[in-house]
Structures are given as C-alpha cells and as structure tokens.
Design a protein around this motif. Structure first.
Motif, PDB file in Angstrom:
ATOM      1  N   LEU A 352       0.816  -1.209   0.000  1.00 41.80           N
ATOM      2  CA  LEU A 352       0.000   0.000   0.000  1.00 41.80           C
ATOM      3  C   LEU A 352       0.852   1.262   0.000  1.00 41.80           C
ATOM      4  O   LEU A 352       0.339   2.363  -0.125  1.00 41.80           O
ATOM      5  CB  LEU A 352      -0.909   0.009   1.226  1.00 41.80           C
ATOM      6  N   LEU A 353       2.139   1.081   0.189  1.00 40.14           N
ATOM      7  CA  LEU A 353       3.022   2.243   0.327  1.00 40.14           C
ATOM      8  C   LEU A 353       2.915   3.185  -0.869  1.00 40.14           C
ATOM      9  O   LEU A 353       2.752   2.742  -2.006  1.00 40.14           O
ATOM     10  CB  LEU A 353       4.471   1.768   0.441  1.00 40.14           C
ATOM     11  N   PRO A 354       2.993   4.475  -0.615  1.00 42.21           N
ATOM     12  CA  PRO A 354       2.961   5.428  -1.723  1.00 42.21           C
ATOM     13  C   PRO A 354       4.269   5.406  -2.504  1.00 42.21           C
ATOM     14  O   PRO A 354       5.234   4.753  -2.099  1.00 42.21           O
ATOM     15  CB  PRO A 354       2.769   6.772  -1.026  1.00 42.21           C
ATOM     16  N   CYS A 355       4.288   6.117  -3.617  1.00 35.56           N
ATOM     17  CA  CYS A 355       5.474   6.159  -4.467  1.00 35.56           C
ATOM     18  C   CYS A 355       6.422   7.284  -4.085  1.00 35.56           C
ATOM     19  O   CYS A 355       7.627   7.134  -4.125  1.00 35.56           O
ATOM     20  CB  CYS A 355       5.064   6.408  -5.908  1.00 35.56           C
ATOM     21  N   CYS A 356       5.888   8.426  -3.801  1.00 36.32           N
ATOM     22  CA  CYS A 356       6.767   9.550  -3.534  1.00 36.32           C
ATOM     23  C   CYS A 356       6.055  10.588  -2.688  1.00 36.32           C
ATOM     24  O   CYS A 356       4.849  10.526  -2.477  1.00 36.32           O
ATOM     25  CB  CYS A 356       7.241  10.178  -4.838  1.00 36.32           C
ATOM     26  N   GLY A 357       6.831  11.538  -2.196  1.00 37.46           N
ATOM     27  CA  GLY A 357       6.256  12.584  -1.364  1.00 37.46           C
ATOM     28  C   GLY A 357       7.041  13.864  -1.523  1.00 37.46           C
ATOM     29  O   GLY A 357       8.187  13.848  -1.968  1.00 37.46           O
ATOM     30  N   VAL A 363       1.661  12.849  -0.169  1.00 34.45           N
ATOM     31  CA  VAL A 363       2.269  11.667  -0.770  1.00 34.45           C
ATOM     32  C   VAL A 363       1.428  11.246  -1.957  1.00 34.45           C
ATOM     33  O   VAL A 363       0.233  11.558  -2.039  1.00 34.45           O
ATOM     34  CB  VAL A 363       2.396  10.495   0.223  1.00 34.45           C
ATOM     35  N   PHE A 364       2.056  10.556  -2.883  1.00 31.42           N
ATOM     36  CA  PHE A 364       1.377  10.219  -4.125  1.00 31.42           C
ATOM     37  C   PHE A 364       1.585   8.759  -4.464  1.00 31.42           C
ATOM     38  O   PHE A 364       2.604   8.179  -4.111  1.00 31.42           O
ATOM     39  CB  PHE A 364       1.902  11.088  -5.266  1.00 31.42           C
ATOM     40  N   GLY A 365       0.628   8.216  -5.164  1.00 27.86           N
ATOM     41  CA  GLY A 365       0.790   6.878  -5.703  1.00 27.86           C
ATOM     42  C   GLY A 365       0.457   5.773  -4.727  1.00 27.86           C
ATOM     43  O   GLY A 365       0.755   4.623  -4.989  1.00 27.86           O
ATOM     44  N   GLN A 366      -0.167   6.103  -3.588  1.00 26.70           N
ATOM     45  CA  GLN A 366      -0.528   5.021  -2.677  1.00 26.70           C
ATOM     46  C   GLN A 366      -1.829   4.388  -3.130  1.00 26.70           C
ATOM     47  O   GLN A 366      -2.624   5.006  -3.830  1.00 26.70           O
ATOM     48  CB  GLN A 366      -0.643   5.500  -1.224  1.00 26.70           C
ATOM     49  N   GLU A 367      -2.043   3.157  -2.721  1.00 28.29           N
ATOM     50  CA  GLU A 367      -3.264   2.458  -3.108  1.00 28.29           C
ATOM     51  C   GLU A 367      -4.262   2.489  -1.981  1.00 28.29           C
ATOM     52  O   GLU A 367      -3.906   2.529  -0.813  1.00 28.29           O
ATOM     53  CB  GLU A 367      -2.940   0.994  -3.443  1.00 28.29           C
TER      54      GLU A 367
ATOM     55  N   VAL B 362       7.461   5.979 -10.281  1.00 30.48           N
ATOM     56  CA  VAL B 362       7.746   7.147  -9.456  1.00 30.48           C
ATOM     57  C   VAL B 362       7.653   8.414 -10.292  1.00 30.48           C
ATOM     58  O   VAL B 362       7.088   9.416  -9.869  1.00 30.48           O
ATOM     59  CB  VAL B 362       9.138   7.017  -8.816  1.00 30.48           C
ATOM     60  N   ALA B 365       4.175   9.412 -10.735  1.00 32.43           N
ATOM     61  CA  ALA B 365       3.620   9.971  -9.509  1.00 32.43           C
ATOM     62  C   ALA B 365       4.130  11.386  -9.301  1.00 32.43           C
ATOM     63  O   ALA B 365       3.411  12.256  -8.812  1.00 32.43           O
ATOM     64  CB  ALA B 365       3.986   9.096  -8.323  1.00 32.43           C
ATOM     65  N   PHE B 416      10.962  12.965  -1.797  1.00 31.85           N
ATOM     66  CA  PHE B 416      11.479  11.606  -1.641  1.00 31.85           C
ATOM     67  C   PHE B 416      10.634  10.652  -2.440  1.00 31.85           C
ATOM     68  O   PHE B 416       9.475  10.942  -2.740  1.00 31.85           O
ATOM     69  CB  PHE B 416      11.524  11.178  -0.176  1.00 31.85           C
ATOM     70  N   TYR B 417      11.252   9.567  -2.867  1.00 39.40           N
ATOM     71  CA  TYR B 417      10.474   8.522  -3.529  1.00 39.40           C
ATOM     72  C   TYR B 417      10.834   7.183  -2.935  1.00 39.40           C
ATOM     73  O   TYR B 417      11.837   7.040  -2.242  1.00 39.40           O
ATOM     74  CB  TYR B 417      10.681   8.550  -5.036  1.00 39.40           C
ATOM     75  N   LEU B 418       9.966   6.234  -3.187  1.00 41.19           N
ATOM     76  CA  LEU B 418      10.061   4.971  -2.471  1.00 41.19           C
ATOM     77  C   LEU B 418      10.260   3.816  -3.425  1.00 41.19           C
ATOM     78  O   LEU B 418       9.627   3.770  -4.479  1.00 41.19           O
ATOM     79  CB  LEU B 418       8.709   4.737  -1.812  1.00 41.19           C
ATOM     80  N   TYR B 464       2.243   3.110   7.814  1.00 44.75           N
ATOM     81  CA  TYR B 464       2.348   1.855   7.062  1.00 44.75           C
ATOM     82  C   TYR B 464       3.159   0.776   7.794  1.00 44.75           C
ATOM     83  O   TYR B 464       3.763  -0.081   7.175  1.00 44.75           O
ATOM     84  CB  TYR B 464       2.930   2.119   5.677  1.00 44.75           C
TER      85      TYR B 464
END
Lengths: 893, 552
Positions: A352-357, A363-367, B362, B365, B416-418, B464
């Motif tokens: 579920l983690l987002p992609c970036c912030g 934050v963006f890209g989370q489900e 990423v 996003a 930041f990106y993940l 999370y």
C-alpha cells in the motif's frame, strides 16, 4: 439499568476518515484524528436507555483509524421477517410502527437523528417487540463528516437529504458544509419501512442504485404524491386499496416530500391509527439515580417472585455493562472476533506504500485498501466462554446479603473452581483486575452497596481498602469523597458560559492535559473540561485558577465522562480535603509549609538521601510543587493515577506527602549517585515509577509516621466531628489529625521559618503518649497501631543534663545529655545509653529536651549520622508536667 | 443554509410589581441543556423562583419548536435547489452513486483477484511454515546463479573495455601515419557501438534470466502451497529435499561479513504516558544494510540470518525502512544510485518490479506531485498578493514557474520517492531522499526541507507499519573534509532532537507500539567520534530504567 435479558452483543467496524495532510486547526495545533472525535461523541450514546432502542456498550479504536463499536444485538430483524404471515395483520404492523416511533421520539428528544433507519436496523427482541439499532452512527460521526462513506441506506433516504448531496467537509472548520439532517428524515424512512411491511416485499428489489436515487429525487419535482407514484411504478395500487383508511393516511403523511408538512415522530404518535397502542403503553421511567434529593423509592416496584417465572439464567438479570465487562475479562477480544469472521482482511502494508512525497507532506501513488470500505455486517460476540467461566458460581453469589457489619463474615465465598477467592485478594492488583471470578463477586457486592449509599458508606469504605473494581470506580470514588445531594441541580445552576478572565488560560491548558488518553483528547472532552473547570472557578470566588487544576480535574472527568455534574462534585470535594487553600491567589505560605513538612518527612524516613539532596542543594521546591498541586495527576499517566488515587482517597490529607517520600525512595539509588544537574534532568522527565510498589511503600511510610509529624496549620479544620459514625473506625489512616479535638498536648501552628530551620519533624505530646503507651489519658483517641505483645514503637531520648533528667523523667526514656553527647569528631561518644540507641535503630526516636534549641540540634546531629526516624517532642518536657507522667529516676547504681 | 440560528424568546410572567416580560436571544439548536439556560437566566435577570418551572417548560417548548422549524426550513431549501434547477438531479445521482460505490462494500464493485496479491498471501503462509528453509535456499540458489552471470558480465565488459583501450592507444600512437582523424573517430564510434552491443546483450541475458527465475519461482511456490494444502502425505517435503541438495559448494574466494560498530539503547518517550522504543547507533556503509552477503559455513554458501528476518516480515506489519540520500535526478546512472541499483540487481526480486520499472512509476507519480506543488505555489502567490501591495513577488514567481516546467523531471530538495524490495538484506522499503549541497554546510536548521521530509517519512512509517527505520545521522553517506568534530556533533544533536520530536508527535494518538530507529553514521568515522556521539544519546533521550537485580 438495562438488564441483559436475551440480548446478544454485536460488534461492527468502520474506518474514520483520515486527514489528507497534516493540517493544523485554527488554534495552531494539529487536527484531532477523526477516530478520536468519534470516540468522544460516542460516549453520550452509551448512556441512552430506552426499551425500544439497543444499548451502545463500547467503542474502541484499533490501528489506523479503525473503529470497533459494540452494541446490544438480536439476530432477527424486520428484513428477515419480511413477508411473514405476522405482518399481513394490520394490528401487528401498527404495533411495530408505534414502537419504532417511541424509540425515534426518545432519540429525537435527545437531539439525535437516526438517518440509517431501515428494515434490517429494526431488530426483534421478541416475537412482537422491536428495538432500534445503529441509530448512533449519524450522531457519532459528526453528522457524517468524520467518515468518508455516506450514512444510511440510499433506499430509505429522504428526498431533502438526497438533494443536499453527499457530505462535503470543510477542512478548515472541521464541519460538514451541508446542514444537519433533521429528525423528520427518519419519518420518511419509517414510511418506506411501513410500506414494505404492508406490501410484504422489498421496494426496488434488483433495481440499480442510480435508478433508485433518480426515482426518489423524482418525487421532488413530480406532481403526483410519492405513494401514488410508487404504487403506479411498482404496481401495488390494488394492494393499497385493501388497507384501512387510517393506515393509508399514516403512509401518506410519512411519505410527504415537503418536510414541513411531514409530521415528526412525536406528532405521528398521536395519529388515530395508534389509538389502541397509546392505551396499552406504559410510560418509561428511567430508574435509579445515586445522587438525588428526590425520593429514590418513588418508582420502586417490588418484583413479585412467582415460582413459574423463576429464571435460572441469573446472568441475564445483570446489567448489560456488567456482563460486557465480564465478557472481556473472560478473554473476549473484539479484534480477534472480527478477524475470525474475516472482517479485517487488510492488505499487507508493503503493497500500500505510496510512491513519492514532497516536503509539504503530500504523498502520491498510494493504493486504497479495499478493506477500508464500510461493511455493515454485525458480528455476534459469543457469550459461550463467559458462561462457561461463570458456570461454577453458585446461584446465591448473584444475590449476596449485606450482613450486619458487626458480624465479621468473609465477604468472598470460596468457589470450587478457584479454590478460595480470599486468596486472590492477596495477589497483585493487576492480576485481581483480570480475574473474572473475583471481579464478578466484587462488582456484585459493590453494586449492592452503592444502591444503599449513603447508608452503607462505612461498608463501602471498608471494601475500598481491599480494592476498587474499575467498572464501579467512578461511584466508589464519589462515595469515598462523600458526595451527596442534588449534584445535578447544583451543577446546572452554575453559569459555565459567560466568559470570564481565566477562559484563555483554560483554553491553553486543556490541549496539553493528558492528551495521550483517547477520551480526554477528543473535542467533546475539551468542551467538558472547560465546563467543569469554569464551574469550579466560578463557584469558588475565594480561589483562583492555578495551572494544575486541569490535571486534577482529568481523572474525575475520565471516570465520569458522561456525568459532568459528578465529576464537578468530586473535584470540589477533593480539593478542600487534600489541597486546602492551595488555590488561593497567594498560595506561597501554604505551599512553603507543605514543602517544609515534606522535607521533614524525607529526613525522618530517608536521612541519608535527605543529607545528600541537601548537600547538593536539591530542595523539594525544585521538583515537588507540581506533585502536590496536582496530587500527582500531572506526573503519572491516567491508569497509574487511578490506582494511586484509589489509595489516596482512603488516606487523610497527609497521605500525599508519604507518596512523595515513596517516589523518592524508589529513585533512591540513582539520586544518591547524582549531582544537582543530573537530579534536575531526572525530575524534568521522571522515569517510569512502579506504581503498585509506590502505593505499598507510601502506606508503609504513612503507618510509620506519627500523625502530628505531618501537621500543617493550613490544613482544613474540621467543622466538628459530625460524620464520625459514617466511616468505620478502622481508619487510623483516614482520620485527619485536625479532626480531633485540640488540647494543650496537641500540635500547634509553627511558622514556616521555624519549620525550615529544623530538619526533623516535631511530634505532639499526645502522639508521644499514644505511641509510647504511657497509659495515656482518656482523651487520646486514635486507635493504637500496636499489635498485641509487641514492644512500644518509640525510643525516647532525653537530652537534658543528667541532673534535670534525674529530677523528672519519662519512664522508659534514656538520657544522653546534649552537652556531652558528641565527640569533637562529631561522633556520638559511646556510653550505655548510646548502645541502647544503636540497638533499637528501627524505632522512632523522640528527642526530648527543654524549651530551648538543644533537642532540635541534637536531632539534627543524629540525622547527620544517618539515624532515621528522628523527631522532636513539641514544646519539650514541660508539656508533660501536667499529666503526672514524669517520675523520678531510680538512683544510679 | 445555516447550522444554527438565533431566535428571540419571550416570556411573560406576573409578579407583585405587575407583569414582566423577558426577551432573550436563544441559539437554535440549543448548545447546552434547557435547565442550564434557565439557571443562567434566573441569575442574570434575578427572576423569582416561582416562575422557574414555567419558564423551563416554555423554553423547552420554544426550543423544540424552533429547532424543528430550522430543520424544516433547511430541508425546504434543499428541495428548492433541485426544483429551481440550481442542482441537476443527474449530477446528484452521480455524486451519490459514486459515494456509495467507492465507500460502501455493499455497492462497491469487487476487485478482481490480483495474481500478485494471491502470491503475497501464498508466500506469507509458506514462509511461516516448515517450507521456510527450502524457500530461502531456493532463493539463495537463484541469487548465486544471478551473481555468477553478473560476474561473467563484468569480466566480459572489462575485457572488452581493455581491448578497446589498447586498440585506441595503438591507433593514437599512429595518428597521421596509418590512421587519419576520421579513422580515429570511426574507431571510437565502433568501440562505443561494440560496448553498447555488449552491454545490451548482457542486459538482455540478465533480464531473461530474471524473468525465468521469477516464473520458476512463482510456479514452485504455488505448487508447494497446493501440496501443503492438499497434503496428507507431505510430498512437498520430497521436492524440498531435491532442491536443498542442489545447493552449490563453497567457492574459492572467501566471503566475509565485515564487522560494524554499533550500540543500542532502550528509551522512553512521552511525559506522562511513556512508550518504549529502541535506538541503535550504527557505523557502516549504507549499502551494507542492503547488500545480500552470503557466507560460507562448513563449505556451503548460506544466506545471512538477516535475510530470513526480512523474508518472514515482508508481508507482515513490521517492515524495515531505510533513508538513502540521493541527488535531484531520477535515474540510477551515477554515484550511490548506481551502486544501489547494482546491489538490487545482484539477485532477482521475486515480488516487486526491478528498480528501473519502479522508477518509471515514481516518475508518473511525480507528475501529479508537481501539479499539486505548482497549484500550491500559485495559491501562495495569490494569497501573498492579496495581502501585500504588488511586490515584485508575482514577477519572480512567474519566472520560477517557467523554470520548473523547463526542468521537467528534476526533483526538489526534500522530495522523496520509495522503492520496495524483497531481495535486500535488512530493508524492505527504501526512501530515496533528495538532498543538495546545502546539507554539507554546518548551519542547517530543523526547518531544512530534508529534515521536514524525515518527519514525513516517519509519519509514513507510523501509517504503514514500518517498525524499523534507518536514518543517516549526519545527512551524508561519506566522510568529507568539512566534517569536523564540532560539525559532526552539531549535526548529530540536530538530528537526534528532531527525530525525538517527530517520534513524540507521531505517537500522540497512535497505539503504544515500540519502534526501532537506527542512526547510521558513515564508515570512516573515528571510533572516538562514534563514542562521543553515542554519549549524546543519554542526554537527549530518557533511557529506560535499568533493571537492577539485588541479591538479598
């Protein structure tokens, strides 16, 4: 008190909406999580009791804003009974509708709109009687603004509600933009229910949601009345013709589009169709109140015991709260129940983690986890485990007799499963609080005692010395604080709204007071806090608001969350008892005296520590003021305060001092090795304190302290001992020194300067006689602490010159003349008397001298040599001259 | 449509002096109870007590009536919205349908079962079963195969590079004789093409192997899972055995785990309610926490125990995260980014896409993020404009807007990106935090974007279930010259204090879960310095009570 009866407990779960970003509210603090707001609002729902509504029992917050709500539940509902033969009879339908109306009008009277009324929310508690469920959802979620899902079933939603659209939340004001739905929207829902009941089938079965909504919105603009329109489109015109005129009229008035022409529940109850029902109905009396000036037995009806009605299920006679409390003690856990039912299938967080912030916090890209959607399923909490745990309890245990106190019978019966419950009594408190069988007996006993309050106050007092079950703590505390009378009326008559000068300070303090506590951090709690504090400030004009009053209020509010009046009453009884005059505008003399006595007690019990702290200049003024000003409520987390105060409330006004010594005692080793700076650091963020040990230590310390040693002139003076008979005489503890009559042998006020100049406490001649068992005169009143055939607790050291001692001494005292006592190195010069002193080091040493300073100085020297429990006889030997207790020493041999 | 209205309440009563009239404004709906309001009125207006009961009754009726009226009026106005066409019934229906379908399970469309999700469940079940060891060994075998290829690739490319270099040298020596400038150019071009060809070939081979491994692995996991589900006779044990037997023998070169310097603390946070957390101060290279380092035991190459830990907790609620400091370009071509990508490539990730593909997501996003950022900037500018008289603010921000657009994919400091990984040794989630040169200066404050982002990252960790987070304490991965002792101490103190603050802040409303924060300092830090930093911890954090066992 709603008894359990045949009810089940049901648990539902939903997610509160999480705030999108870490925004701040208008006060600059981060927004309160919605889950916390919901918890706060829920509390009042738990107090609602009416025969036609299901009780709400508990709310819990689990991880990530998931809420768990427990309420009374029945497995059958109108939906499952729809189409049954029963409802083809109009009379049965009328009965159900009338009961729904009773429930609704009760709720509306409390300002609660149901908004989710539907067939499946009307539960059948018996063949004919119903109870409303889920009525609290709209209220507790802040009228829908704290959750992301819409409240209520769309099929039943009134047109005006649909017109305003789904809830839109104004993040700034933390409120929904639309107006709150009025109670009349429930009348519409009732109309839909009624229609389905008489038709015996569901409306719009299988129709897509959008079409249903379109249809309802269509009513707004249509010429035709909704009922006729529905009859045409659903093809039940014929069926309607079979209904009675009254019934048709009822249907029509419920399904009126315009709210102002649609009757409210209360008006509807006057409808002619309910003529019969109204005659049958009995008014609902919401029973018993512990604090009232009204005659409590007015509505009392003694039950008649028919043998036929004898119900072997005694548990069903207990109140729902009690049974739920026991259910949890029996190992009931909400989350695991849900898990078993497959209701908490969350996805693993890694997915579920987002992609970036970005630094702004977005934050963006989370489900979105689908598990967060609303699932209205209710899971029944099985009572099986509870019942099997309680099956060995004898029937009589449900109805204990409150024996005459003079008969000393053990209160706890022994049971076959847990061998002997009185053994449980000796276990640590934490274990006792989890022991279901023990708690069962305790709460039943207490429940009976509290019903007989204030008559049974001595008995309550006695039981409270054993322990206080969490379930009934609020009322027991009130009983211990001797709260009585019309507290509601008193509280209602205090003006809590008009702005006063302390408002700002209160506003600032509340968001900093015990905010880790889920209840106390809710906006509801903040509001209550403000009201109780203002009430206290307004009604005590001689006092001012000092910071710390908020902490003091917190435990009472947390316990009496739904009973502000009782919280206020407890607070205003507590303060004069333990913090007399502390809230004066100029409270420094009071605090100074308190701290000086505290310093004496440290010296008395821990001379080594006292010497060390004094050596580095770490005086109590630096750390102990918040301790005493808040009675430790600022120091400890709530669960520890509750345990501490359970004992504190039993003690007298000096007991808090002993708690202080007990805390120091626990930190002793560290303090002894620390310098000034380290001590400051240590107390600025106090390390974890073992509270049960602290309580035990403070009791021990208290028992080992002569009463007069903790004498403070600013303490509350008694009004005359009028309440003597209310409390049992067991309490050497609870009786205040000040409540005893004064005589020339008693303690007298000493100036703060004098107190500070002396290291050791003074004790009164009264205490000396008492503790030394000098065949005291009749007016000594405290019960002896001595066990039979034990030695006296004290050692009297006469420091006058040998000659004076010979002329008149107290029997049993030893003589160490001050002039010759110490060697040049500061050690005690050895002699037989010193040997006696050393051999009895664990006893209280009372230094007796003349009126001069010799005795105090001698005592100081003893302290320097780390002698513990040293005190000085107030006013010296002269005070005993009138007692005839002085004798001439036998000649030296 | 108001939430509350104020209404005038009038009450007449007769007393000795004749008729009196009381008029007060009352807020509808009533905030407090009727009784309280009556109490206040009585005090304020000095009302005789004989009228109180009636006042209460009248006031009660009044408020009930007015509240009802307010609700009616609000409802009426709602209906008028539709009747007068201010709202369209179709849009209303759409909004409601959306609200129900998106938020209520009853109406929501059921998500189809995603194969990755079933795999996650299956894997999580297996890794907590006796199949665990074999699963790990299998992964390990695959990793070794992958490593083998990579080693070959590196050797091959190195060889090619060497060859090119010598050719070029020869050519350069003979410039003007047998080689013209054009020839040199074409030679360089050919070398470049060759190199690309070689790299391409290897990349293809690698990705093929990766896909193959991934497919095999998934198949195998599913098969074993079915076996365990069906099994009365654990036939899968057989399969496990065969796999175990194929473990490769030890290799000639020695595999060793480098020792790291570390110190652990248990701390309490919070004033009244205290939560226990663990802190660890670590001195090692950041990629050491990622690199999967098999070592040999008794002649067999075995994975590190950490690997087991990460595998078991992959789909659990106790994840491990790491903050990796990167520059503002979103790729893995240079510096630590390339090294990190290299580490990830070492073995196949069986659960998540490879780094390159994750970075693509990423990038998408970030497109959304930049839109939000620009909207916010615009809003700020507007707000600023409305407050201040036209400063040059609007002009300059217009310029920076253009700049932003032209920079495109470039990231800002503090972004930041993940990326998620299943094949690293001690982490599951890597937060790539963008920093610039400013972190090397000695005077950054708690308002620095990198620090703010650490706060956001910690917030995500709470949200999370990332229970362990590694933070570069000095905000750098390398020791450089300007990092003097005072510089290091100052930076360490800043980070310690900020992280403490963030932890307290985040823990305010969440449950009492204890977490681990690892503070990482770069390798090359002196032991003395390490000790100094570790001595700061007890001063900043409250260490938990030491348990003293007394013998009596």
């Amino acid at each position: 008190m709603t008894t359990l009866g045949k009810a089940d407990f049901g648990v539902t779960t939903f997610y509160a909406a999480s705030h999108p970003n870490d925004k701040c509210g208008p006060n600059g603090l981060p927004l309160t999580p919605n889950s916390i707001k919901v918890m706060g609002r829920f509390q009042v729902l738990a107090t609602l009791q009416h025969p036609q509504i299901c009780r709400y029992l508990d709310i819990a917050k689990s991880k990530h804003e998931r809420m768990l709500v427990v309420s009374e539940y029945y497995q059958t509902n109108l939906l499952s009974q729809l189409g049954s033969e029963k409802y083809s009879n109009e009379r049965n339908v009328v009965h159900v509708v009338y009961q729904i109306l009773e429930g609704l009008s009760f709720l509306h009277g409390k300002g609660i709109t149901h908004r989710s009324l539907s067939l499946d929310n009307v539960l059948l508690q018996s063949q004919s009687d119903i109870k409303l469920a889920e009525y609290g959802m709209y209220y507790m979620t802040g009228w829908g603004s704290d959750v992301s899902f819409p409240i209520g079933s769309p099929h039943y939603t009134a047109p005006e509600v649909l017109c305003s659209g789904p809830v839109v939340v104004d993040e700034e004001a933390e409120k929904c933009v639309q107006p709150v739905s009025g109670p009349k929207s429930d009348t519409w829902s009732l109309g839909i229910i009624l229609l389905q009941l008489v038709l015996g089938k569901k409306l719009w079965e299988g129709t897509p949601l959008a079409e249903v909504l379109q249809k309802i919105l269509g009513f707004v603009t249509e010429e035709m009345s909704p009922l006729d329109s529905l009859a045409v489109s659903q093809g039940f015109t014929e069926k309607l013709k079979t209904l009675s005129k009254d019934m048709m009229d009822l249907l029509r008035s419920c399904l009126t589009v315009t709210p102002s022409r649609r009757p409210a529940a209360e008006e509807l109850m006057k409808h002619p169709v309910f003529r019969e029902e109204r005659q049958k109905a009995t008014p609902y009396l919401n029973g018993y109140s512990m604090f009232t000036t009204r005659l409590r037995c007015r509505d009392l009806e003694l039950p008649n015991y028919d043998d036929e009605e004898y119900d072997p299920d005694h548990l069903s006679q207990r109140s729902m709260d009690e049974v739920y409390y026991l259910w949890r003690l029996a190992g009931g856990e909400l989350e695991s129940v849900l898990k078993k039912a497959g209701m908490v299938k969350t996805r693993p967080p890694i997915n579920l983690l987002p992609c970036c912030g970005i630094p702004g916090g977005d934050v963006f890209g989370q489900e979105r986890d689908q598990a967060e959607l609303l699932d209205r399923t209710i899971i029944v909490l099985s009572q099986e485990q509870l019942r099997s745990r309680l099956q060995d309890i004898e029937e009589t245990a449900y109805y204990p007799l409150l024996e005459d106190e003079s008969v000393d019978t053990p209160q706890l019966p022994s049971s076959p499963s847990a061998c002997d419950l009185s053994q449980t009594q000796s276990l640590p408190l934490i274990i006792r609080e989890r022991d279901i069988e023990y708690q069962f007996h305790r709460i039943i006993l207490y429940e009976r005692l509290l019903k007989a309050y204030p008559f049974k106050r001595p008995h309550i007092w006695k039981e409270a010395r054993v322990d206080v079950p969490p379930l009934v703590r609020a009322h027991i505390w009130a009983a211990l604080l001797e709260v009585e009378g019309d507290i509601e009326g008193t509280y209602a008559n205090i003006d809590k709204e008009t702005p006063i000068t302390t408002d700002r300070q209160i506003e600032v303090d509340i968001p900093r007071c015990h905010q880790y506590h889920e209840l106390l951090s809710s906006p509801t709690a903040h509001n209550k806090f403000k009201r109780v504090l203002k009430a206290w400030v307004v009604s005590h004009p001689q006092y001012v608001y000092w910071q710390g009053l908020d902490s003091l209020c917190a435990p009472f509010l947390a316990l009496n969350f739904n009973h502000e009046a009782l919280a206020y009453a407890c607070l205003s009884r507590f303060i004069p008892k333990y913090l007399n005059k502390f809230f004066l505008k100029d409270n420094s003399p009071i605090i100074q005296e308190y701290l000086a006595v505290f310093a004496h007690l440290i010296t008395f019990h821990e001379p080594e520590l006292s010497n060390h702290l004094e050596g580095i200049g770490f005086i109590p003024d630096l750390y102990a003021i918040p301790w005493f000003l808040t009675m430790y409520a600022h120091v400890f987390p709530m669960h520890k305060i509750l345990h501490l105060w359970d004992t504190l409330l039993l003690g007298n006004s000096s007991f808090p001092l002993c708690i202080g010594v007990a805390i120091l005692y626990q930190l002793r080793d560290r303090l002894l090795s620390f310098g000034f700076n380290e001590c400051i650091l240590l107390f600025s963020d106090l390390p974890e304190i073992d509270i049960e040990r602290c309580v035990q230590d403070s009791i021990r310390i208290f028992c080992a302290t002569p009463k007069s040693a903790a004498y403070r002139q600013h303490n509350k003076t008694s009004k005359q001992q009028n309440k003597g008979e209310d409390r049992p005489n067991v309490s050497y503890y609870s009786r205040d020194y000040h409540e005893q009559p004064q005589c020339e042998l008693s303690m007298e006020p000493i100036t703060v300067e004098e107190l500070k100049a002396e290291k050791c406490p003074r004790i009164s001649a009264e205490d000396l006689i008492e503790l030394g068992e000098l065949s005291g005169p009749a007016y000594s009143r405290s019960p002896s602490k001595k066990r039979l055939n034990s030695k006296p607790m004290i050692l009297m050291v006469d420091v006058r010159s040998h000659e004076e001692y010979r002329k008149g001494m107290i029997a049993g005292s030893i003589n160490i003349p001050f002039m010759t006592a110490f060697s040049p190195e500061g050690e005690l010069s050895p002699c037989p008397a010193v040997n006696t002193l050393n051999s009895r080091r664990n006893q209280i040493v009372v230094v007796i001298g003349n009126r001069g300073r010799n005795a105090a100085n001698f005592a100081n020297e003893l302290v320097r040599l780390n002698y513990s429990r040293v005190c000085v006889l107030h006013k010296g030997i002269d005070v005993l001259k009138t007692t005839g207790m002085l004798t001439v020493a036998p000649p030296d041999i | 449509m108001p939430h509350s209205v104020e209404k005038e309440f009038t009450f007449t009563f007769s007393s000795k002096e004749g008729k009196s009239k009381l008029t007060v404004p009352v807020t509808i709906p009533l905030v407090s109870s009727c009784t309280e309001l009556v109490g206040r009125l009585q005090k304020m207006h000095n009302l005789p007590c004989n009228v109180i009961d009636e006042l209460e009754k009248k006031l009660g009726e009044f408020t009930a009536r007015e509240t009802g009226r307010m609700h009616d009026q609000n409802g009426e106005e709602n209906l008028q919205l539709l009747r007068q066409g201010k709202v369209n019934s179709n849009t209303l229906v759409d909004r409601w349908t959306k609200a129900y379908c998106k938020e209520v399970k009853e109406y929501a469309t059921i998500q189809e079962e995603d194969p990755m999700r079933t795999f996650a469940n299956v894997y999580h079940t297996l890794i907590h079963s006796p199949a665990l060891e074999t699963l790990l060994n299998l992964e390990h075998t695959y990793a070794l195969a992958m490593e083998n290829i990579i080693r070959q690739r590196d050797k091959d490319l190195k060889h090619l590079e060497g060859k090119h270099q010598s050719e070029m040298e020869v050519a350069l020596q003979h410039v003007g004789e047998s080689y013209r400038d054009d020839d040199i150019n074409s030679l360089a071009q050919r070398h470049f093409d060759n190199m690309q060809l070689g790299e391409g070939k290897w990349a293809g081979e690698l990705s093929q192997l990766r896909e193959e491994q991934k497919r095999e692995y998934h198949d195998w996991v599913h098969r074993v899972f079915e076996d365990t589900q069906a099994a009365n006779t654990p036939s899968y044990v057989q399969r496990l055995r065969t796999v175990s037997a194929t473990l490769p023998a030890a290799e000639d070169e020695e595999r060793q785990v480098q020792n790291r310097l570390e110190e652990s603390f248990t701390i309490h946070l919070g004033a009244q309610m205290k939560t226990t957390h663990n802190l660890r101060l670590l001195c090692t290279h950041v990629l050491d926490l990622c690199r999967h380092k098999p070592h040999t035991v008794g002649g067999i190459v075995v994975p590190q125990p950490q690997r087991l830990q990460t595998a078991m907790s992959l789909y659990s609620n106790s994840l491990c995260g790491l903050i990796l400091l990167v520059d503002n370009r979103l790729n893995s071509y240079t510096g630590i980014k390339r090294d990190f990508a290299g580490v990830c490539e070492q073995s196949t990730d069986f659960h998540f896409p490879d780094v390159g593909r994750q970075l693509l997501a990423v990038e998408q996003a970030f497109a959304a993020a930049n839109a939000v950022r620009q909207a916010r900037q615009l809003q700020n500018v507007q707000e600023g404009d409305s407050v201040s008289v036209h400063s040059n603010g609007s002009g300059s921000s217009g310029g920076s807007d253009n700049q932003d657009r032209s920079l495109g994919a470039k990231l800002h400091t503090g972004d930041f990106y993940l990326t998620k990984h299943s094949n690293l040794s001690e982490v599951h989630a890597v937060f790539h935090l963008v920093v610039d040169e400013s972190v090397r200066t000695g005077d950054i404050t708690s308002r620095h974007p990198a620090i703010l982002s650490i706060r956001n990252i910690i917030r995500l960790c709470f949200r999370y279930d990332i229970q362990t987070l590694t933070i570069p304490l000095l905000l750098t991965h390398e020791m450089t010259e300007e990092m003097t002792i005072p510089w290091c101490l100052k930076r360490a103190e800043l980070l310690f204090k900020c992280v403490k603050g963030f932890m307290i802040e985040m823990a305010t409303y969440s449950s009492q879960v204890s977490r681990t924060i690892q503070f990482l300092v770069p390798r090359g830090l002196s032991e003395e310095m390490f000790a100094q930093i570790s001595n700061m911890v007890p001063g900043i954090f409250r260490l938990s009570n030491t348990l003293v066992v007394k013998t009596s």
